[in-house]
Design a protein around this motif. Structure first.
Motif, PDB file in Angstrom:
ATOM      1  N   LEU A 271       0.833  -1.203   0.000  1.00 32.00           N
ATOM      2  CA  LEU A 271       0.000   0.000   0.000  1.00 32.00           C
ATOM      3  C   LEU A 271       0.868   1.253   0.000  1.00 32.00           C
ATOM      4  O   LEU A 271       0.644   2.180  -0.788  1.00 32.00           O
ATOM      5  CB  LEU A 271      -0.914   0.004   1.225  1.00 32.00           C
ATOM      6  N   VAL A 272       1.880   1.287   0.863  1.00 32.76           N
ATOM      7  CA  VAL A 272       2.747   2.463   0.954  1.00 32.76           C
ATOM      8  C   VAL A 272       3.511   2.678  -0.345  1.00 32.76           C
ATOM      9  O   VAL A 272       3.683   3.813  -0.801  1.00 32.76           O
ATOM     10  CB  VAL A 272       3.713   2.323   2.150  1.00 32.76           C
ATOM     11  N   PHE A 273       3.963   1.594  -0.966  1.00 35.99           N
ATOM     12  CA  PHE A 273       4.664   1.718  -2.246  1.00 35.99           C
ATOM     13  C   PHE A 273       3.742   2.322  -3.297  1.00 35.99           C
ATOM     14  O   PHE A 273       4.148   3.214  -4.065  1.00 35.99           O
ATOM     15  CB  PHE A 273       5.163   0.350  -2.707  1.00 35.99           C
ATOM     16  N   ASP A 274       2.501   1.869  -3.346  1.00 32.37           N
ATOM     17  CA  ASP A 274       1.525   2.395  -4.307  1.00 32.37           C
ATOM     18  C   ASP A 274       1.273   3.878  -4.045  1.00 32.37           C
ATOM     19  O   ASP A 274       1.215   4.690  -4.985  1.00 32.37           O
ATOM     20  CB  ASP A 274       0.222   1.605  -4.201  1.00 32.37           C
ATOM     21  N   MET A 275       1.128   4.262  -2.799  1.00 36.82           N
ATOM     22  CA  MET A 275       0.913   5.669  -2.458  1.00 36.82           C
ATOM     23  C   MET A 275       2.091   6.531  -2.895  1.00 36.82           C
ATOM     24  O   MET A 275       1.911   7.605  -3.469  1.00 36.82           O
ATOM     25  CB  MET A 275       0.721   5.809  -0.935  1.00 36.82           C
TER      26      MET A 275
END
Length: 348
Positions: free
Chosen positions: A209-213
């Motif tokens: 999720l953090v990578f996508d953000m």
């Protein structure tokens, strides 16, 4: 107030008067001297580590353009000067944004009985001042993360986390550039979109999720900045740790668990749990992208010894604004949009 307490309190009042170049420090409102103002900011910062890391900026105007402290973008270039002149580039955010310092009151009182319990201590004045600074620090963190608007008349009974005192950092981004936030539409209002985080879901891990953000919500020149930090709410923090713990039979997960508890990293970025951040919020930004602006000359204080109520009353106020210096260096997921495993094969 006991006799010894009165002596200690009077000595403290004399110190306050001297620090602010006053004849006396009780009964009348006074402005902090510049030196006393800085000492107060430092004391408040000591009560909350997060406040020491972000910017505390003094501004002269109540309303104006934000400073853009810490904001940067690429400036390297080359120009064929035979054809044209070299051009400078502005390193701040190109989209202007105004700040508005709103008066915030931090009014409280201390009972004589509580002060009596400090009278035998050598640092009475420090303890007294710390009681005020501690709650100011807590309130500023609450406003920064939970603030939604600046009401003319606040209601702490309805808005128990100070949602109506001022606009906080997340509200500023949601209103100005909602596309930086997953879970909000282009109008800044919440959508029905949800994002599952856990084994077998769209985002199998918090790292995903953090990578996508980071890749999709931050401006390109900020995506690999060396000062980015992942900020998560309590439920996200706990769920991530439990997910790693549940899979420690796998060597890769054991390594991940060791990394998490040793360095608290997510997607290669430091991860923290700021006080009062909503429990299911996830934010990627840097400390120096968050600021509190304080208007010069507006830090005012009145100390009233009120024997009718057996207490000392403190009236403290200052004009403040909560500012995100560069919206392009801020990515978030709306609190309530993230679903976690419910333990029964579903999501909640």
């Amino acid at each position: 107030m006991q006799s010894n307490t009165r002596l200690c309190f009077n000595r403290y009042l004399a110190e306050v008067a001297t620090a602010n170049r006053l004849d006396k420090a009780t009964g009348e409102a006074f402005n902090y001297s510049p030196e006393a103002q800085q000492s107060f900011y430092k004391m408040v910062g000591e009560k909350a580590d997060f406040l020491k890391r972000i910017n505390q900026i003094t501004v002269t105007a109540q309303l104006g353009q934000k400073i853009g402290l810490g904001v940067s973008r690429p400036i390297a270039s080359r120009t064929n000067t035979d054809e044209s002149e070299r051009q400078t580039r502005y390193v701040g955010e190109l989209d202007g944004d105004t700040y508005h310092c709103q008066q915030t009151n931090y009014d409280t009182h201390l009972k004589y009985s509580l002060m009596d319990s400090w009278a035998h201590l050598d640092d009475f004045g420090t303890i007294y001042a710390s009681q005020i600074a501690k709650q100011v620090a807590r309130d500023r963190l609450m406003i920064g993360w939970r603030g939604e608007n600046a009401a003319a008349e606040t209601d702490v009974t309805t808005n128990t986390l100070l949602q109506d005192v001022n606009e906080g950092w997340t509200t500023k981004v949601r209103k100005k550039q909602p596309h930086r936030f997953m879970g909000y539409g282009s109008d800044g209002n919440p959508t029905e979109d949800t994002y599952t985080v856990g084994d077998g879901s769209k985002y199998g891990t918090l790292d995903a999720l953090v990578f996508d953000m980071t890749v999709n919500l931050l401006d390109a020149w900020h995506q690999e900045a060396d000062d980015l930090v992942v900020m998560v709410g309590r439920e996200i923090w706990v769920a991530h740790g439990l997910a790693l713990l549940a899979n420690t039979s796998l060597p890769t997960e054991r390594n991940a668990l060791q990394t998490w508890f040793a360095s608290k990293t997510v997607a290669g970025l430091p991860c923290i749990m700021p006080p009062y951040l909503p429990s299911r919020a996830v934010i990627v930004t840097s400390y120096d992208n968050l600021s509190i602006y304080h208007q010069t000359g507006t830090l005012r204080r009145t100390i009233i010894d009120n024997p009718k109520r057996d207490r000392v009353e403190e009236y403290l106020s200052e004009n403040e604004a909560y500012v995100v210096e560069d919206f392009g260096k801020f990515a978030g997921v709306r609190h309530g949009a993230i679903l976690l495993p419910d333990g029964a094969g579903g999501w909640a």
